[in-house]
Scaffold this motif. Structure first.
Motif, mmCIF file in Angstrom:
data_model
loop_
_atom_site.group_PDB
_atom_site.id
_atom_site.type_symbol
_atom_site.label_atom_id
_atom_site.label_comp_id
_atom_site.label_asym_id
_atom_site.label_seq_id
_atom_site.Cartn_x
_atom_site.Cartn_y
_atom_site.Cartn_z
ATOM 1 N N MET A 1 0.820 -1.217 0.000
ATOM 2 C CA MET A 1 0.000 0.000 0.000
ATOM 3 C C MET A 1 0.858 1.275 0.000
ATOM 4 N N SER A 2 2.192 1.117 -0.125
ATOM 5 C CA SER A 2 3.137 2.245 -0.106
ATOM 6 C C SER A 2 3.017 3.071 1.172
ATOM 7 N N LYS A 3 2.765 2.393 2.283
ATOM 8 C CA LYS A 3 2.663 3.086 3.578
ATOM 9 C C LYS A 3 3.734 2.594 4.551
ATOM 10 N N ASP A 4 4.721 1.882 4.021
ATOM 11 C CA ASP A 4 5.757 1.321 4.911
ATOM 12 C C ASP A 4 6.726 2.409 5.367
ATOM 13 N N LEU A 5 7.011 2.403 6.658
ATOM 14 C CA LEU A 5 7.937 3.358 7.260
ATOM 15 C C LEU A 5 9.127 2.597 7.834
ATOM 16 N N ASN A 6 10.171 3.341 8.172
ATOM 17 C CA ASN A 6 11.359 2.710 8.749
ATOM 18 C C ASN A 6 11.026 1.980 10.056
ATOM 19 N N ASP A 7 10.130 2.581 10.860
ATOM 20 C CA ASP A 7 9.714 1.938 12.120
ATOM 21 C C ASP A 7 9.072 0.580 11.848
ATOM 22 N N MET A 8 8.178 0.553 10.851
ATOM 23 C CA MET A 8 7.490 -0.709 10.506
ATOM 24 C C MET A 8 8.497 -1.767 10.059
ATOM 25 N N LEU A 9 9.487 -1.321 9.284
ATOM 26 C CA LEU A 9 10.522 -2.247 8.811
ATOM 27 C C LEU A 9 11.286 -2.835 10.001
ATOM 28 N N TRP A 10 11.595 -1.995 10.991
ATOM 29 C CA TRP A 10 12.315 -2.469 12.172
ATOM 30 C C TRP A 10 11.481 -3.493 12.938
ATOM 31 N N TRP A 11 10.174 -3.239 13.056
ATOM 32 C CA TRP A 11 9.302 -4.205 13.765
ATOM 33 C C TRP A 11 9.242 -5.540 13.018
ATOM 34 N N ALA A 12 9.257 -5.478 11.678
ATOM 35 C CA ALA A 12 9.268 -6.730 10.883
ATOM 36 C C ALA A 12 10.562 -7.505 11.148
ATOM 37 N N ILE A 13 11.682 -6.771 11.256
ATOM 38 C CA ILE A 13 12.983 -7.400 11.538
ATOM 39 C C ILE A 13 12.963 -8.057 12.919
ATOM 40 N N VAL A 14 12.416 -7.358 13.908
ATOM 41 C CA VAL A 14 12.353 -7.901 15.276
ATOM 42 C C VAL A 14 11.453 -9.139 15.311
ATOM 43 N N GLY A 15 10.322 -9.105 14.573
ATOM 44 C CA GLY A 15 9.418 -10.266 14.505
ATOM 45 C C GLY A 15 10.114 -11.492 13.931
ATOM 46 N N LEU A 16 10.888 -11.277 12.855
ATOM 47 C CA LEU A 16 11.646 -12.382 12.245
ATOM 48 C C LEU A 16 12.701 -12.914 13.217
ATOM 49 N N THR A 17 13.419 -11.989 13.867
ATOM 50 C CA THR A 17 14.486 -12.395 14.797
ATOM 51 C C THR A 17 13.912 -13.176 15.976
ATOM 52 N N ASP A 18 12.713 -12.799 16.419
ATOM 53 C CA ASP A 18 12.063 -13.526 17.520
ATOM 54 C C ASP A 18 11.826 -14.986 17.140
ATOM 55 N N GLN A 19 11.323 -15.221 15.924
ATOM 56 C CA GLN A 19 11.063 -16.587 15.484
ATOM 57 C C GLN A 19 12.356 -17.393 15.392
ATOM 58 N N TRP A 20 13.456 -16.713 15.021
ATOM 59 C CA TRP A 20 14.748 -17.396 14.921
ATOM 60 C C TRP A 20 15.326 -17.685 16.314
ATOM 61 N N VAL A 21 15.263 -16.688 17.212
ATOM 62 C CA VAL A 21 15.771 -16.869 18.584
ATOM 63 C C VAL A 21 15.009 -17.989 19.284
ATOM 64 N N GLN A 22 13.696 -18.060 19.043
ATOM 65 C CA GLN A 22 12.872 -19.094 19.673
ATOM 66 C C GLN A 22 12.993 -20.445 18.960
ATOM 67 N N ASP A 23 13.788 -20.476 17.872
ATOM 68 C CA ASP A 23 14.021 -21.716 17.125
ATOM 69 C C ASP A 23 12.744 -22.222 16.441
ATOM 70 N N LYS A 24 11.902 -21.295 16.009
ATOM 71 C CA LYS A 24 10.635 -21.696 15.386
ATOM 72 C C LYS A 24 10.692 -21.674 13.864
ATOM 73 N N ILE A 25 11.796 -21.152 13.328
ATOM 74 C CA ILE A 25 12.017 -21.237 11.877
ATOM 75 C C ILE A 25 13.409 -21.801 11.646
ATOM 76 N N THR A 26 13.626 -22.315 10.455
ATOM 77 C CA THR A 26 14.923 -22.916 10.145
ATOM 78 C C THR A 26 15.947 -21.833 9.806
ATOM 79 N N GLN A 27 17.212 -22.196 9.869
ATOM 80 C CA GLN A 27 18.291 -21.259 9.523
ATOM 81 C C GLN A 27 18.140 -20.791 8.072
ATOM 82 N N MET A 28 17.759 -21.730 7.190
ATOM 83 C CA MET A 28 17.587 -21.394 5.768
ATOM 84 C C MET A 28 16.496 -20.354 5.571
#
Length: 547
Positions: free
Chosen positions: A190-217
C-alpha cells in the motif's frame, strides 16, 4: 479461506469499520500489532486492542465484545483450531486471522464466509481436498450399512478420521511467514511502509529465529528480503543536504556475534549466558571454565577488560574484537559464532541489535518481579518497541540479563544433577518445586527458551548417540496451590531443516486415553497444563504412544 489480495480483501474491508484486535503474547505478534496500529493511525481506523494469552482469554474477550464488533483481527492465534466451533459467533461476524502456528485447521481453510486467513502461500500446506473431509451424510450412511445404532461412527468412517489425523500430525507445527513480515508486506504493497514498521518486521523475524521456530535457511532467506527494504529506506548521500539529524533512526545490515546482549553487558557475562557458547564450551563443568579462560587467553584479552561493561572496554580492543573472537572461536569448535542480523541506531548514543530487542521485550512480557496483571506487562512490552520509550527498553534489557542468568544456572543445575533422563522415545526433565527461579519457568516463552537451551547443552554433554536424536519434554510447577504443572515438548536438536513438532497431537491423545485432568489453554499446542497427580500416568501414555 486463504486471502490472495490482502489489500483488497482485508484492509479495504476493515478500514471503514470498528475493529477488535486480539493479539497473542509473543514478540512476533507484538511487532505485527505495532505495524497494524501504525496503518490504522494513518487511515483513522477505530479499533480496540485486547491482549490474549490463551484460549480462555480469547473466548472471554470475544463474549465481552461480540455485540459491539463485527470484525475481529486475530494475530498469532486462532488458525490451528476450528474457531467457529469454539466461539459460536453470529453469521454476520468476520474473523481475519494472521497466525504462524501450524497446522492450519482445515475447517478454517474451507470456510468461505466468516474465516479469512492472512497467510502467505509460498509453500505447499498439504491440505486435504474438500471432498476427502466433508463427505455427504448419505455417503456416511451408506458406509455404515444397516447398523441399528447410528450414533456410533462406522469402522470405515473411524479409519478415515484417523487417516486425516495422521496426515495432520505429519505437517504438525511447521511455521512459515512471520506475522510481522505479513503485516509489513501489506504496508509495503500500500506504499505506507515506514522505517519503524521495517524495524518491527525485523524484530518479529528475529524472535522466530531466537525461539528456534524457523529454520536457519528460512531466516537467511527472509534476511535477504528485508535487506533490500533496509537499503531502500536507509539510503543517504553523504552531503550537507542529506546529512542525518542527531536523533534520527538508522537501520543497518551487519554480520555480528551470536552473543546475547553483549553490547549492553560484559563480554564475560554474555559468553557465559549465551546458549551457543555455554553449550559448546560446557561451562557447567570445571573443565569448561578452564576452556573459557583458555579462550580469552587465545584472544589475548585480559580478564579485567572482559569482565567490565562492554562500553567501558579499551577502544583499541573493541576495534578488532569480532575478528579476534571469530578466529579463536573456530579453534574451540564454535564455527557459527557469526550471524547475519540488523542493528538500529537512535542518534549517536543508542545502538541495539534485533536480538537485544527480542530478549528485552519477551522479558517485559513475562516479568514476574512485580505481581502485575498480564495485560499490564503486555502494554509495557508493546511500548518498549517504540523509540520514544527507551527507558522501558533499558528496563527490559536489565530484566533479560536476569532471566538469561537464571536460565543458564538452571541448565547447569539440571545437567550436573542428571535431571534429564531418557524415557525411551523422548528425554524428560522435571523442575522440582523449590528450584531457584522456578517461578519464572511457569511462563510459556521462558520455559520454551529453557527447554531449547537445556536440550542443546544436554546434546553437547552426553556421549549416548541415541539420546542426541531425541526430542525433549520439560515440566515445571505452574500453580502450587492448585497443584498444576506446565509441560512443553520440543523437537530434536538436529542440523536438518525440519523443525516440525509432533507433541501437540500426542499430548491430546495421551490426555484422552488416561482421562488426565489437562488444560489445553495455550495457542502453541505443544504446551499443556495438567494436575500434578496425573503426571506419571500421562507420561506413561506418552511413552507407549510414541514408542
Amino acid at each position: 479461506m486463504f486471502l490472495s489480495d490482502f489489500r483488497k480483501e482485508f484492509y479495504e474491508v476493515i478500514v471503514a469499520q470498528r475493529v477488535l484486535l486480539l493479539v497473542a503474547s509473543d514478540v512476533d505478534a507484538l511487532c505485527a500489532c505495532k505495524i497494524l496500529q501504525a496503518l490504522f493511525q494513518c487511515d483513522h481506523v477505530q479499533y480496540t486492542l485486547v491482549p490474549v494469552s490463551g484460549w480462555q482469554e480469547l473466548e472471554t474477550a470475544f463474549l465481552e465484545h461480540k455485540d459491539q464488533f463485527q470484525y475481529f483481527v486475530l494475530i498469532n492465534c486462532g488458525a490451528n483450531v476450528d474457531l467457529l466451533e469454539i466461539l459460536q459467533p453470529e453469521e454476520d461476524t468476520f474473523f481475519f486471522i494472521c497466525d504462524t502456528h501450524r497446522p492450519i485447521n482445515v475447517v478454517n481453510v474451507y470456510n468461505e464466509t466468516q474465516i479469512k486467513l492472512l497467510v502467505k502461500q509460498d509453500d505447499d500446506f498439504e491440505i486435504p481436498a474438500y471432498d476427502d473431509i466433508f463427505r455427504d451424510e448419505e455417503e456416511d450412511e451408506d458406509d455404515s450399512g444397516n447398523e441399528s445404532d447410528r450414533s456410533e461412527p462406522s469402522g470405515k468412517r473411524k479409519r478415515f478420521e484417523e487417516d486425516i489425523m495422521e496426515r495432520t500430525m505429519k505437517r504438525r507445527q511447521r511455521r512459515e511467514w512471520e506475522s510481522a513480515m505479513v503485516m509489513f508486506d501489506l504496508a509495503w504493497i500500500m506504499s505506507k511502509d515506514l522505517n519503524d514498521m521495517l524495524w518491527w518486521a525485523i524484530v518479529g523475524l528475529t524472535d522466530q529465529w531466537v525461539q528456534d521456530k524457523i529454520t536457519q535457511m528460512k531466516y537467511v532467506t527472509d534476511i535477504g528480503t528485508l535487506q533490500r527494504h533496509v537499503s531502500r529506506h536507509n539510503h543517504r548521500n553523504e552531503d550537507e543536504e542529506n546529512s542525518l539529524s542527531i536523533d534520527c533512526m538508522r537501520i543497518a545490515f551487519e554480520y555480528d556475534l551470536r552473543l546475547a546482549l553483549y553490547q549492553h553487558w560484559s563480554l564475560f557475562e554474555s559468553l557465559c549466558n549465551t546458549c551457543y557458547t555455554s553449550a559448546s564450551l560446557k561451562l557447567w563443568s570445571v573443565q569448561g571454565q578452564k576452556r573459557l579462560q583458555e579462550f580469552f587467553a587465545d584472544m589475548g584479552l585480559p580478564l579485567k577488560q572482559v569482565k567490565q561493561k562492554f562500553n567501558s572496554m579499551d577502544i583499541s580492543l573493541k576495534e578488532n574484537l569480532q575478528e579476534m573472537i571469530e578466529e579463536s572461536a573456530s579453534k574451540f569448535g564454535m564455527k557459527n559464532l557469526r550471524v547475519q542480523t540488523f542493528s538500529i541506531h537512535f542518534g549517536f548514543k543508542n545502538k541495539f541489535l534485533a536480538s537485544d530487542i527480542v530478549y528485552a521485550t519477551a522479558s517485559l512480557m513475562e516479568n514476574i518481579e512485580k505481581d502485575e496483571p498480564g495485560a499490564d506487562n503486555f502494554i509495557k512490552a508493546l511500548d518498549s518497541l517504540s523509540r520514544s520509550n527507551l527507558d522501558k527498553l533499558h528496563q527490559g534489557l536489565e530484566l533479560a540479563k536476569k532471566q538469561l542468568r537464571a536460565t543458564q544456572q538452571t541448565v547447569a543445575s539440571c545437567i550436573c544433577t542428571n535431571l534429564v533422563i531418557s524415557q525411551g522415545p523422548f528425554l524428560y526433565c522435571y523442575l522440582m518445586e523449590g528450584t531457584p527461579d522456578v517461578k519464572l519457568f511457569s511462563k510459556p516463552v521462558s520455559l520454551c527458551l529453557l527447554s531449547k537451551y537445556l536440550l542443546k547443552s544436554f546434546v553437547c554433554s552426553t556421549k549416548n548417540k541415541r539420546c542426541k536424536l531425541l526430542p525433549l519434554i520439560v515440566a515445571a510447577p505452574m500453580d502450587v496451590e492448585q497443584g498444576t504443572v506446565i509441560m512443553v515438548g520440543i523437537p530434536p536438536e538436529t542440523e536438518s531443516s525440519d523443525k516440525k513438532n509432533f507433541f501437540g497431537r500426542a499430548f491430546e491423545k495421551a490426555a484422552e486415553s488416561t482421562n488426565s485432568r489437562t488444560l489445553h489453554n495455550h495457542f502453541d499446542m505443544s504446551i499443556i497444563e495438567l494436575k500434578m497427580e496425573d503426571r506419571s500416568k500421562f507420561l506413561d501414555a506418552l511413552i507407549s504412544l510414541l514408542s
